[in-house]
Design an enzyme around this catalytic site. Structure first.
Site, PDB file in Angstrom:
ATOM      1  N   ALA A  83       1.680  -5.813  51.881  1.00 39.58           N
ATOM      2  CA  ALA A  83       2.496  -6.697  51.047  1.00 39.58           C
ATOM      3  C   ALA A  83       2.522  -6.040  49.681  1.00 39.58           C
ATOM      4  O   ALA A  83       1.683  -6.303  48.821  1.00 39.58           O
ATOM      5  CB  ALA A  83       1.912  -8.101  50.963  1.00 39.58           C
ATOM      6  N   LEU A  86       7.670  -5.556  46.898  1.00 41.38           N
ATOM      7  CA  LEU A  86       8.919  -4.906  46.499  1.00 41.38           C
ATOM      8  C   LEU A  86       8.835  -4.221  45.122  1.00 41.38           C
ATOM      9  O   LEU A  86       9.725  -4.379  44.276  1.00 41.38           O
ATOM     10  CB  LEU A  86      10.080  -5.921  46.508  1.00 41.38           C
ATOM     11  CG  LEU A  86      10.456  -6.471  47.895  1.00 41.38           C
ATOM     12  CD1 LEU A  86      11.288  -7.751  47.779  1.00 41.38           C
ATOM     13  CD2 LEU A  86      11.223  -5.441  48.714  1.00 41.38           C
ATOM     14  N   CYS A 144      12.299  -8.267  55.017  1.00 43.31           N
ATOM     15  CA  CYS A 144      10.899  -8.241  54.591  1.00 43.31           C
ATOM     16  C   CYS A 144      10.288  -9.612  54.911  1.00 43.31           C
ATOM     17  O   CYS A 144      10.820 -10.634  54.495  1.00 43.31           O
ATOM     18  CB  CYS A 144      10.798  -7.951  53.090  1.00 43.31           C
ATOM     19  SG  CYS A 144       9.102  -8.057  52.499  1.00 43.31           S
ATOM     20  N   GLY A 281       7.509   5.442  59.648  1.00 41.69           N
ATOM     21  CA  GLY A 281       6.907   5.012  58.385  1.00 41.69           C
ATOM     22  C   GLY A 281       5.403   5.181  58.459  1.00 41.69           C
ATOM     23  O   GLY A 281       4.837   6.186  58.017  1.00 41.69           O
TER      24      GLY A 281
END
Ligand code: DHB
Length: 319
Positions: A83, A86, A144, A281
């Site tokens: 988390a 962003l 997300c 990723g």
């Protein structure tokens, strides 16, 4: 059932991994996923030099965002929970990162995917308008799982909101647009059909799962600064495969598969479920920056050994 034409290289060692998707020529189908190594131009250049066919930026919004307090990432069995919140410098400043590496990306024949986020179609359009001249493809982060506040999966879990965001960005330019979807929905096919109907050129699937949570039993506290975060890595792969399989059966636009890919065999599994290309990723943590070259070599070896082209395997389990 998917019914698009992607031109791929035939059974020839030099061009077997080439593909044309969304009208763009990619030298290979193994791309960097959003969120990992996409914060700066130099990080993306490093991935580009290690064999990726395209690199995706960290998700970028209108305003600068500091992100959540540390820890923002924790390893768990089968993957990671993250988390980040962003974190990004805002689109105006981020453009400089892309500018810095654009020429070299071009020389390396590596395409740039601009991942963007916003809380509604207006914000998405505002960021898209600023990034559109600097990227080859736009990826909409409507997925997300822990963004809250109207961002991320609160858009991607709603057909109407997803439709609005895709149409607003599609109306701006001719740059192809893909929507990145969340697996945290009752029926991903409904969302896929709605973004296709809004004009999306493709779909990226899946974003992180959950959110999930880990507790440090000695400290008697959640580990992540944000308490919970999205799950990525090897454990999410079967769920990603199932989502790609379902999306392929519902729409006619290409799919970029992502979720737990660390080997060429994983990438081939995604292609068989219906992905035309893949993103990596978390895999970078398991196999290093060179994972892109490694996966490409492994796909190539499988295709040559079995006398197949990528077209033979994309969606083949549906036949
Ligand atoms: C973040 C995490 C995600 O899984 C995502 O899709 C976007 C952003 C983050 O916390 O920054």
């Amino acid at each position: 059932m998917s019914n698009f034409n992607i031109n791929v290289g035939e059974n020839n060692i030099n061009n077997i991994l080439n593909l044309n998707l969304f009208g763009i020529n990619f030298k290979n189908p193994v791309f960097l996923a959003a969120g990992v190594m996409g914060e700066t131009g130099s990080a993306m250049r490093r991935i580009a030099k290690n064999g990726a066919g395209a690199v995706c930026t960290k998700s970028i919004g209108i305003e600068k965002k500091p992100g959540h307090n540390n820890p923002t990432m924790v390893e768990v069995e089968g993957g990671f929970l993250n988390a980040m919140g962003l974190p990004n410098p805002g689109i105006d400043e981020y453009i400089e990162e892309i500018e810095y590496v654009r020429k070299q990306m071009h020389e390396l024949d590596v395409k740039i995917i601009g991942s963007i986020y916003g809380k509604n179609e207006k914000e998405f359009a505002e960021v898209a308008e600023k990034i559109v001249d600097y990227v080859d493809l736009i990826e909409l982060n409507i997925s997300c799982p822990h963004a809250g506040g109207g961002y991320g999966s609160s858009i991607g879990q709603d057909c109407n909101l997803s439709h609005k965001v895709v149409s607003s960005v599609k109306n701006l330019s001719d740059v192809p647009v893909v929507a990145k979807l969340t697996p945290n929905v009752t029926d991903i096919k409904e969302i896929a059909v709605s973004v296709e109907d809004a004009g999306a050129d493709g779909i990226t699937a899946i974003n992180t799962l959950g959110p999930g949570m880990v507790i440090d039993i000695d400290a008697k506290k959640p580990i992540l600064g944000n308490i919970y975060g999205g799950m990525s890595g090897k454990a999410v792969k079967p769920i990603a495969i199932k989502n790609v399989y379902d999306i392929y059966s519902a729409v006619d636009i290409p799919i970029i598969g992502v979720g737990g890919i660390t080997t060429g065999r994983d990438a081939i599994e995604f292609m068989m479920a219906g992905a035309s290309a893949v993103q990596v990723g978390t895999g970078v943590y398991y196999r290093g920056y060179d994972i892109f070259n490694k996966i490409n070599d492994e796909i190539k070896e499988y295709l040559l050994k079995n006398e197949l082209s990528m077209n033979d395997i994309i969606g083949c389990v549906h036949k």
